[in-house]
Scaffold this active site. Structure first.
Site, PDB file in Angstrom:
ATOM      1  N   ASP A  76     -15.030 -20.401  83.756  1.00 39.12           N
ATOM      2  CA  ASP A  76     -16.503 -19.673  84.454  1.00 39.12           C
ATOM      3  C   ASP A  76     -17.001 -20.750  85.465  1.00 39.12           C
ATOM      4  O   ASP A  76     -18.128 -20.401  86.037  1.00 39.12           O
ATOM      5  CB  ASP A  76     -17.463 -19.149  83.518  1.00 39.12           C
TER       6      ASP A  76
ATOM      7  N   ASP B 253     -16.494 -26.089  80.903  1.00 35.18           N
ATOM      8  CA  ASP B 253     -17.108 -24.813  80.930  1.00 35.18           C
ATOM      9  C   ASP B 253     -18.058 -24.805  81.788  1.00 35.18           C
ATOM     10  O   ASP B 253     -18.824 -25.688  81.768  1.00 35.18           O
ATOM     11  CB  ASP B 253     -17.413 -24.322  79.789  1.00 35.18           C
TER      12      ASP B 253
ATOM     13  N   LYS C  72     -13.419 -10.491  78.237  1.00 33.86           N
ATOM     14  CA  LYS C  72     -12.315  -9.747  78.233  1.00 33.86           C
ATOM     15  C   LYS C  72     -11.149 -10.559  77.423  1.00 33.86           C
ATOM     16  O   LYS C  72     -10.412 -11.139  78.242  1.00 33.86           O
ATOM     17  CB  LYS C  72     -12.049  -9.251  79.535  1.00 33.86           C
TER      18      LYS C  72
ATOM     19  N   ASP D 240     -24.844  -9.783  72.833  1.00 36.54           N
ATOM     20  CA  ASP D 240     -23.766 -10.965  73.296  1.00 36.54           C
ATOM     21  C   ASP D 240     -22.522 -11.048  72.204  1.00 36.54           C
ATOM     22  O   ASP D 240     -21.549 -11.358  72.763  1.00 36.54           O
ATOM     23  CB  ASP D 240     -24.819 -12.296  73.383  1.00 36.54           C
TER      24      ASP D 240
ATOM     25  N   HIS E 236     -20.895 -23.519  80.902  1.00 38.29           N
ATOM     26  CA  HIS E 236     -21.914 -23.427  80.134  1.00 38.29           C
ATOM     27  C   HIS E 236     -21.894 -24.733  79.088  1.00 38.29           C
ATOM     28  O   HIS E 236     -20.667 -25.101  78.714  1.00 38.29           O
ATOM     29  CB  HIS E 236     -21.873 -22.260  78.972  1.00 38.29           C
TER      30      HIS E 236
ATOM     31  N   HIS F 214     -19.454 -22.301  71.331  1.00 37.05           N
ATOM     32  CA  HIS F 214     -20.727 -21.861  71.298  1.00 37.05           C
ATOM     33  C   HIS F 214     -21.144 -21.627  69.688  1.00 37.05           C
ATOM     34  O   HIS F 214     -22.295 -21.777  69.167  1.00 37.05           O
ATOM     35  CB  HIS F 214     -21.079 -20.696  72.154  1.00 37.05           C
TER      36      HIS F 214
ATOM     37  N   GLY G 244     -23.187 -16.743  72.064  1.00 43.82           N
ATOM     38  CA  GLY G 244     -22.604 -16.619  73.224  1.00 43.82           C
ATOM     39  C   GLY G 244     -21.099 -16.177  73.389  1.00 43.82           C
ATOM     40  O   GLY G 244     -20.049 -16.805  73.784  1.00 43.82           O
TER      41      GLY G 244
ATOM     42  N   HIS H  27     -11.108  -5.717  71.945  1.00 40.42           N
ATOM     43  CA  HIS H  27     -12.069  -5.246  73.113  1.00 40.42           C
ATOM     44  C   HIS H  27     -13.531  -5.517  72.579  1.00 40.42           C
ATOM     45  O   HIS H  27     -13.854  -5.186  71.473  1.00 40.42           O
ATOM     46  CB  HIS H  27     -11.687  -3.868  73.358  1.00 40.42           C
TER      47      HIS H  27
END
Length: 422
Positions: free
Chosen positions: A262, A172, A28, A95, A174, A137, A145, A20
């Site tokens: 994403d 992705d 998540k 982040d 990103h 990243h 990231g 977590h």
């Protein structure tokens, strides 16, 4: 390699989804647990070899990352006051928080990608799936990231021992900046990233003019997109024409596919409007190439849709048909009230900023650069260094052949990473 005779490896560690990042953080890890649960409920495990991979070691991670950075990750804890002065040095903070079990989490998802690469190298599997991986990243010296250890780079370095050319594809939302940066100076790896670019969107890199340098010039391909892109525009106007040309000119021996979810419509941090089926078309294209493939996860912050997407894409890899009605299971409440695999994710509030003219311009630019490649780079072969990760399947076996090139990634005497020497 006939599609119906392919063998599949699926990485399923029972604890990797239990970490977590902290309250309110969008990343998540339990999305992987939800995905694994759906894969089991749809009975797809019967068509795959399921592995609980070993943890990656510090040595494995320092094949790419600096020793001081990995050593720091291995020692830092949320309450370790003496380490907090190093947080800014290694880009830890909001982040990339320090959470309980951070390094154990990194060892698990990196070990799974390493085992996947080893499976492909030794032809024990034709396709290997690690949905816990894809943290693209992370940089050599720092986190970035939500990513701490770049499992993709480490797995590709392993694949390069046996495969002359590796193609990396990133869907992705990103930009896959960490992977591009690692291989920016080599022709042994071509990186292709389809991502949102502009308006200070993270990570701020990924212009189509980032094309690689020195030996790697023209081997970095970037497809910068605007918000709101839809299925037909994404796949038919951009992904398929770009990747068809890449396959024609580069002729890879192995593919690594990062399936960041994403880029789906309705993602908590994303701004595209792809459906799960539209996202999956990219996976189907890669599978049609009949090459060894390592499939990893990546971003994705609307957890229920991430699990839906990666479950569906597992079925595409296996060429399985799934019911749209999600089977009843312990986590069914996450998919309420509709409990379907393919909900409508289209967000009408996001306007498609990608004109046909703009997309055609990008494709034309990419094609022009690819045509500057004289040929797919060829390499010599000689004895391979030991595998980074030994498995019970081939422990003690001596690899006989490996790929070599002007841009070395391995020193045969001390097995040291040399990606910075270009």
């Amino acid at each position: 390699m006939a599609t119906n005779k392919r063998t599949f490896a699926y990485m399923m560690n029972p604890t990797v989804g239990k970490y977590h990042y902290g309250p309110g953080h969008p990343m998540k890890p339990y999305r992987v647990e939800l995905t694994n649960c759906l894969v089991l409920e749809y009975k797809m495990h019967r068509k795959m070899n399921i592995y609980c991979p070993s943890e990656a070691s510090i040595h494995d991670m320092t094949r790419f990352h600096s020793e001081d950075y990995v050593e720091f990750l291995s020692r830092v804890t949320p309450n370790s006051q003496e380490f907090q002065r190093f947080y800014s040095i290694y880009n830890l903070g909001d982040d990339c928080p320090v959470f309980t079990g951070l390094f154990d989490f990194c060892k698990l998802y990196t070990g799974a990608s390493l085992l996947s690469a080893t499976q492909l190298n030794h032809k024990q599997s034709d396709v290997a799936i690690n949905w816990s991986g894809g943290l693209h990243h992370a940089k050599k010296f720092e986190a970035s990231g939500f990513c701490y250890v770049n499992d993709i780079v480490i797995a590709i370095l392993e694949l390069l021992k046996y495969h002359e050319r590796v193609l990396y594809i990133d869907i992705d939302v990103h930009h896959g900046d960490g992977v591009q940066e690692a291989f920016y100076f080599t022709d042994r790896v071509m990186t292709v990233s389809f991502h949102k670019y502009g308006n200070n969107f993270f990570p701020g890199t990924g212009s189509m003019y980032e094309i690689g340098a020195e030996t790697g010039r023209y081997y970095s391909i970037n497809v910068p997109l605007r918000e709101g892109i839809t299925d037909d525009d994404y796949y038919e106007l951009v992904f398929k024409p770009v990747m068809s040309t890449v396959m024609q000119y580069y002729r890879p021996k192995c593919i690594v596919l990062q399936c960041g979810a994403d880029s789906l419509g309705g993602d908590r941090l994303g701004c595209f409007n792809l459906s799960i089926k539209g996202h999956g078309k990219c996976v189907s294209f890669v599978m049609e190439q009949n090459l060894p493939v390592l499939v990893v996860g990546g971003g994705g912050y609307t957890v229920k849709n991430v699990a839906r997407c990666w479950t569906y894409e597992t079925s595409l890899i296996l060429n399985e048909q799934l019911s749209n009605d999600i089977p009843y299971h312990d986590y069914i409440e996450f998919f309420a009230p509709d409990c379907v695999l393919h909900p409508n994710l289209f967000n009408p509030k996001i306007e498609n900023g990608n004109s046909r003219q703009y997309l055609e311009l990008i494709v034309q630019f990419v094609n022009e650069k690819l045509r500057l490649l004289a040929h797919a780079p060829s390499v010599q072969m000689h004895d391979a260094p030991p595998d980074l990760l030994q498995t019970d399947d081939h422990s003690g076996a001596k690899p006989t052949r490996r790929a070599d090139a002007a841009n070395e990634f391995y020193d045969d005497d001390n097995d040291v990473d040399r990606t910075d020497e270009n």
